[in-house]
Design a protein around this motif. Structure first.
Motif, mmCIF file in Angstrom:
data_model
loop_
_atom_site.group_PDB
_atom_site.id
_atom_site.type_symbol
_atom_site.label_atom_id
_atom_site.label_comp_id
_atom_site.label_asym_id
_atom_site.label_seq_id
_atom_site.Cartn_x
_atom_site.Cartn_y
_atom_site.Cartn_z
ATOM 1 N N ALA A 32 0.859 -1.190 0.000
ATOM 2 C CA ALA A 32 0.000 0.000 0.000
ATOM 3 C C ALA A 32 0.890 1.232 0.000
ATOM 4 N N ARG A 33 0.593 2.147 -0.911
ATOM 5 C CA ARG A 33 1.326 3.413 -0.998
ATOM 6 C C ARG A 33 0.329 4.551 -0.904
ATOM 7 N N GLY A 34 0.765 5.657 -0.381
ATOM 8 C CA GLY A 34 -0.129 6.803 -0.314
ATOM 9 C C GLY A 34 0.580 8.027 0.215
ATOM 10 N N GLU A 35 -0.228 9.030 0.497
ATOM 11 C CA GLU A 35 0.317 10.247 1.072
ATOM 12 C C GLU A 35 -0.663 10.814 2.068
ATOM 13 N N VAL A 36 -0.111 11.509 3.033
ATOM 14 C CA VAL A 36 -0.891 12.187 4.058
ATOM 15 C C VAL A 36 -0.655 13.680 3.870
ATOM 16 N N LEU A 37 -1.736 14.431 3.793
ATOM 17 C CA LEU A 37 -1.663 15.888 3.694
ATOM 18 C C LEU A 37 -2.069 16.466 5.044
ATOM 19 N N VAL A 51 3.125 17.466 3.054
ATOM 20 C CA VAL A 51 2.775 16.187 2.444
ATOM 21 C C VAL A 51 3.806 15.144 2.866
ATOM 22 N N PHE A 52 3.310 13.991 3.322
ATOM 23 C CA PHE A 52 4.169 12.894 3.756
ATOM 24 C C PHE A 52 3.771 11.637 2.988
ATOM 25 N N ASN A 53 4.718 11.051 2.274
ATOM 26 C CA ASN A 53 4.472 9.818 1.516
ATOM 27 C C ASN A 53 4.800 8.610 2.381
ATOM 28 N N TYR A 54 4.139 7.489 2.085
ATOM 29 C CA TYR A 54 4.412 6.269 2.842
ATOM 30 C C TYR A 54 4.269 5.043 1.952
ATOM 31 N N VAL A 55 4.904 3.956 2.390
ATOM 32 C CA VAL A 55 4.781 2.635 1.777
ATOM 33 C C VAL A 55 4.576 1.635 2.908
ATOM 34 N N LEU A 56 3.553 0.802 2.758
ATOM 35 C CA LEU A 56 3.295 -0.273 3.714
ATOM 36 C C LEU A 56 3.446 -1.590 2.952
ATOM 37 N N PRO A 57 4.492 -2.371 3.231
ATOM 38 C CA PRO A 57 4.766 -3.575 2.446
ATOM 39 C C PRO A 57 3.749 -4.706 2.578
ATOM 40 N N LYS A 58 3.094 -4.841 3.740
ATOM 41 C CA LYS A 58 2.174 -5.980 3.882
ATOM 42 C C LYS A 58 1.015 -5.649 4.824
ATOM 43 N N VAL A 59 -0.050 -6.406 4.681
ATOM 44 C CA VAL A 59 -1.238 -6.254 5.531
ATOM 45 C C VAL A 59 -0.818 -6.361 6.997
#
Length: 71
Positions: A32-37, A51-59
């Motif tokens: 899961a990838r996304g960003e937080v504003l 703006v902060f970007n993130y990557v979550l590799p697994k559930v």
């Protein structure tokens, strides 16, 4: 999916902003990838946007994307 949280009169202090990778069906995506504003002082002369970007590799993963100080 997007979510919004607003604190019109936030108390002074430090706020941790975290995101979780949640999948109700168990399948989910590979990651899961996304960003937080984050908007401070919204609509005022001193408004700030971050703006902060993130990557979550697994559930099941959780990541802290930012800590914001409110004065």
């Amino acid at each position: 999916m997007s979510e919004s949280f607003t604190a019109p009169e936030a108390r002074k202090g430090t706020y941790a902003i975290e995101v979780n990778y949640y999948a109700s069906s168990g399948g989910g995506m590979k990651e899961a990838r996304g960003e937080v504003l984050v908007v401070l002082h919204e609509g005022r002369e001193n408004e700030e946007q971050h703006v902060f970007n993130y990557v979550l590799p697994k559930v099941g993963d959780t990541v802290r994307v930012a800590e914001i100080g409110v004065q």
